[in-house]
Scaffold this active site. Structure first.
Site, PDB file in Angstrom:
ATOM      1  N   ASP A 299       3.289  39.155 -14.140  1.00 50.02           N
ATOM      2  CA  ASP A 299       4.578  39.833 -14.063  1.00 50.02           C
ATOM      3  C   ASP A 299       5.430  39.266 -15.201  1.00 50.02           C
ATOM      4  O   ASP A 299       5.061  38.300 -15.871  1.00 50.02           O
ATOM      5  CB  ASP A 299       5.221  39.624 -12.679  1.00 50.02           C
ATOM      6  CG  ASP A 299       6.338  40.619 -12.429  1.00 50.02           C
ATOM      7  OD1 ASP A 299       6.761  40.767 -11.281  1.00 50.02           O
ATOM      8  OD2 ASP A 299       6.787  41.265 -13.410  1.00 50.02           O
TER       9      ASP A 299
HETATM   10  C1  GLC Z   1       9.748  43.080 -13.302  1.00 44.46           C
HETATM   11  C2  GLC Z   1       9.111  43.391 -11.973  1.00 44.46           C
HETATM   12  C3  GLC Z   1       7.844  44.194 -12.087  1.00 44.46           C
HETATM   13  C4  GLC Z   1       7.928  45.118 -13.282  1.00 44.46           C
HETATM   14  C5  GLC Z   1       7.937  44.232 -14.511  1.00 44.46           C
HETATM   15  C6  GLC Z   1       8.054  45.050 -15.809  1.00 44.46           C
HETATM   16  O1  GLC Z   1      10.233  41.763 -13.284  1.00 44.46           O
HETATM   17  O2  GLC Z   1       8.853  42.285 -11.114  1.00 44.46           O
HETATM   18  O3  GLC Z   1       7.688  44.915 -10.852  1.00 44.46           O
HETATM   19  O4  GLC Z   1       6.827  46.002 -13.311  1.00 44.46           O
HETATM   20  O5  GLC Z   1       8.974  43.266 -14.481  1.00 44.46           O
HETATM   21  O6  GLC Z   1       9.297  45.662 -15.879  1.00 44.46           O
END
Ligand code: GLC
Length: 736
Positions: free
Chosen positions: A262
């Site tokens: 993430d």
């Molecule tokens: C965010 C979220 C995730 C998302 C990613 C990209 O922090 O936790 O769900 O897909 O970053 O935006």
């Protein structure tokens, strides 16, 4: 290219090139517009690695994607195409209801169609991978990301996980689909206290029984990518948890796709206190099984030294790079780096009337009728009515994660109602929120926007007086209240789930007029409505309903559509009841054991929900009778046939969600008082009778022990069938 050609490509790549394939950066690194959802920090990545980056985060739009792809491929020694990944969570330009909303439709097939739509629009616009579905099970409505979840039940979440993934990936062969990247692995929805990014601590039986099933369903449905969670699970950051990512996900479940971290979560394992520095973090994440480093400098600045110092086997990097190259090759990017995108497709596939109609239908099936005293609904267009509230003439109906949608494409409640009552008088009555500092803290609203959103005391009083004035002349008040967009969603955890004071004041003042009040709530989570429920005659819970929200709400208000939504999350009376969920354990002193003190309850509030899991009303009602099973005793290799009779003795044609639960009465790990194992959504004409059939096999009766092993024990099981978690018929069967 042929699969075996990938090996020769890999052999010809330098170590830097290989590491480049494991780096994902946002559009600002490629000097193009991008939406950054998360902490924006200078990363300290060398221009050399920027040029070698193998994928882009939230770069969308055909021209944008083409520009970045052409430039990157030109700079790549082997001209390897990039992957373009984006948050397409519940729609791209045509926005559907938020997932907590559409899960209330209990219509997985319709959701599959919605995700095919989203994939069609996004793939036309250059996206190849969707960071969806989010399939974290959630028991705590204080957590803002409950908005993008499918609620509190693992079986229902698993059912939707399969159809969301199919919807995204069905049309990949025609280059009109998207790779599904399920998230957040694992159990992010169990953050302690519902506080964002907080720790997760679960027994293995709870983890395997209540939180892991949807991810397993995603693997079985063929999802090609998985995203780690930002959180720790039992003290170990999921992004560096080899047991979770390799032993469970890859080895036990057979996942052979790509794993992406993430946002910045690889670097955050340092802050978690699990790694000393970038090098240590790089080693732990790659060794755990993370292939791509999203938006952190760790792989770029840590992997090369590890290999040259002999601390990391190059084969680990080769395996990760091969998975990324194989995904690109499966999509045919080496032959066509734009996948299904083109300016023509982009122009013709967005926000079509067919897609809007699908969004409207899903919104209609997602809205939940929570109260309808004396059949206050449906309304007649002959009624003398007014429309009041900060959501009356407000297009912000998409919710926080519709990052590519636009509220200018959204039908407001006023616009929807005007199709039935063209000249309905309307007044705002009050602001959504009057707390400027809270709005500023949401992190998305500019000073100017906040100034526009928060009226002066004088103005607010005037708005209230005007609302009262027009309401006095009416018989029916349609009152639209709820959460501001950014109160829910990522980093939107709240301690107070009640409506804001100013909105409650508006309800109180209007309820003094003695008019019929229809309350419409726009929100990204269950709210605690006990302090307002007796002041209104009907409540329609509309979530953030998406692009066609106003039309869907109007169609239910005026009876064109009979509400059929059923809650997928328990609604609290007061915030402090959270976490609150239906599939809880009995305890040794259940709250309904006896009156008096010594039972599992609170001294200052009831312990049961205001509205239970599975709850929702329709116009008219369906009676359940004659729950029958075809055998009292059954063996592990046989099935039980269950029937229940439904009678729709109302004047309305209706849709009923028949829910089937079990309760394993005695087990080596105590089991929930009830657990959803199946459901059927059926239509009944007025005055129609219908017998609904289910089959139960023993594999639906298993549970997990504290070593994460699936078990099945003989003994008594209650079979529970009804219209929601609380109103049902029960019988009992013995498993030999
Ligand atoms: C965010 C979220 C995730 C998302 C990613 C990209 O922090 O936790 O769900 O897909 O970053 O935006």
């Amino acid at each position: 290219m042929e699969d075996n050609q990938l090996y020769s490509l890999l052999d010809s790549m330098s170590l830097k090139e290989k590491i480049g394939q494991l780096i994902q950066l946002s559009g600002d690194f490629f000097s193009t517009a991008n939406l950054s959802i998360g902490p924006v920090e200078k990363l300290g990545i060398s221009p050399e690695f920027v040029k070698l980056a193998g994928s882009a985060l939230n770069v969308v739009g055909f021209e944008n994607v083409k520009h970045v792809q052409d430039k990157q491929m030109e700079n790549q020694p082997h001209h390897i195409p990039m992957l373009f990944m984006s948050d397409v969570i519940y729609g791209y330009k045509t926005i559907f209801p938020i997932p907590l909303g559409f899960s209330s439709s209990w219509n997985p097939h319709l959701v599959e169609k919605a995700f095919e739509c989203a994939a069609d629009e996004a793939s036309a616009s250059g996206v190849q991978v969707a960071f969806a579905p989010m399939i974290d099970v959630v028991h705590d409505a204080r957590w803002g990301r409950v908005l993008e979840s499918l609620g509190e039940d693992p079986f229902l979440t698993s059912t939707f996980a399969k159809t969301m993934i199919k919807g995204l990936q069905n049309n990949l062969p025609d280059k009109k689909g998207l790779v599904a990247c399920f998230k957040h692995f694992a159990a992010y929805g169990a953050v302690e206290g519902g506080r964002e990014y907080n720790s997760v601590d679960l027994s293995l039986s709870n983890l395997f029984q209540n939180y892991l099933p949807p991810y397993k369903a995603a693997v079985d449905a063929g999802a090609k990518m998985a995203m780690t969670s930002l959180t720790t699970l039992n003290g170990i950051p999921s992004t560096a948890d080899k047991w979770l990512l390799t032993d469970i996900l890859r080895k036990r479940w057979g996942f052979d796709g790509t794993i992406i971290s993430d946002y910045a979560s690889i670097q955050e394992i340092i802050r978690h206190g699990f790694a000393e520095d970038n090098e240590d973090a790089a080693f732990k994440a790659l060794n755990a099984g993370v292939d791509i480093d999203m938006k952190s400098p760790v792989y770029a600045n840590g992997l090369e030294k590890l290999v040259t110092n002999g601390k990391l086997d190059i084969e680990k990097i080769n395996d990760a790079v091969l998975r990324v190259l194989r995904l690109k090759n499966d999509l045919g990017l080496f032959e066509n780096p734009y996948f299904g995108a083109s300016s023509t497709r982009e122009k013709t596939s967005l926000l079509t009337s067919r897609k809007r109609a699908l969004s409207r239908r899903l919104a209609e099936e997602s809205i939940v009728l929570l109260k309808n005293k004396n059949n206050a609904l449906p309304l007649s267009t002959e009624e003398n009515m007014v429309l009041i509230g900060p959501y009356a003439d407000n297009h912000a109906l998409n919710g926080m994660w519709a990052i590519h949608g636009s509220k200018t494409d959204t039908v407001s409640i006023l616009q929807g109602i005007q199709k039935f009552v063209p000249n309905i008088p309307t007044e705002k009555g009050t602001d959504l929120r009057r707390d400027s500092s809270l709005l500023a803290g949401l992190g998305f609203l500019s000073e100017q926007e906040i100034k526009r959103m928060v009226s002066s005391e004088k103005e607010n009083h005037h708005n209230l007086m005007q609302a009262i004035k027009i309401s006095q002349k009416s018989d029916t008040i349609i009152l639209t209240l709820g959460e501001e967009t950014y109160e829910a969603g990522e980093a939107g955890s709240k301690t107070n789930l009640e409506l804001p004071e100013n909105q409650i004041h508006l309800i109180n003042e209007l309820s003094k007029l003695g008019k019929k009040i229809i309350l419409i709530i726009i929100a990204g989570r269950p709210l605690a409505l006990e302090n307002v429920v007796d002041k209104v005659d009907a409540i329609l819970y509309c979530w953030f309903p998406g692009s066609e929200g106003g039309n869907a709400i109007a169609n239910l208000l005026f009876g064109c559509i009979n509400p059929s939504g059923r809650l997928t999350m328990s609604f609290p009376r007061v915030s402090a009841q959270e976490p609150l969920y239906y599939n809880h354990l009995a305890t040794g002193r259940p709250q309904d054991l006896a009156k008096g003190r010594f039972v599992s309850k609170y001294i200052d509030a009831p312990a049961n929900p205001l509205y239970p899991f599975g709850y929702g009303l329709s116009y008219g009602s369906v009676n359940y009778l004659n729950l029958k099973i075809d055998k009292e005793v059954f063996s592990k290799d046989s099935t039980i046939h269950v029937t229940v009779k439904l009678i729709n003795d109302s004047d309305f044609d209706t849709t009923e969600v028949v829910q089937l639960y079990i309760h394993d009465k005695v087990a080596e790990i105590t089991q929930p008082v009830q657990r959803l194992i199946d459901f059927k959504k059926v239509e009944l004409k007025h005055d129609q009778e219908l017998t609904v059939h289910f089959n139960i096999s023993s594999n639906q009766l298993t549970f997990f022990d504290n070593r994460g092993n699936e078990k099945l024990e003989s003994g008594l099981f209650d079979i529970i069938c009804g219209t929601n978690g609380k109103q049902h018929l029960t019988t009992t069967v013995r498993l030999k």
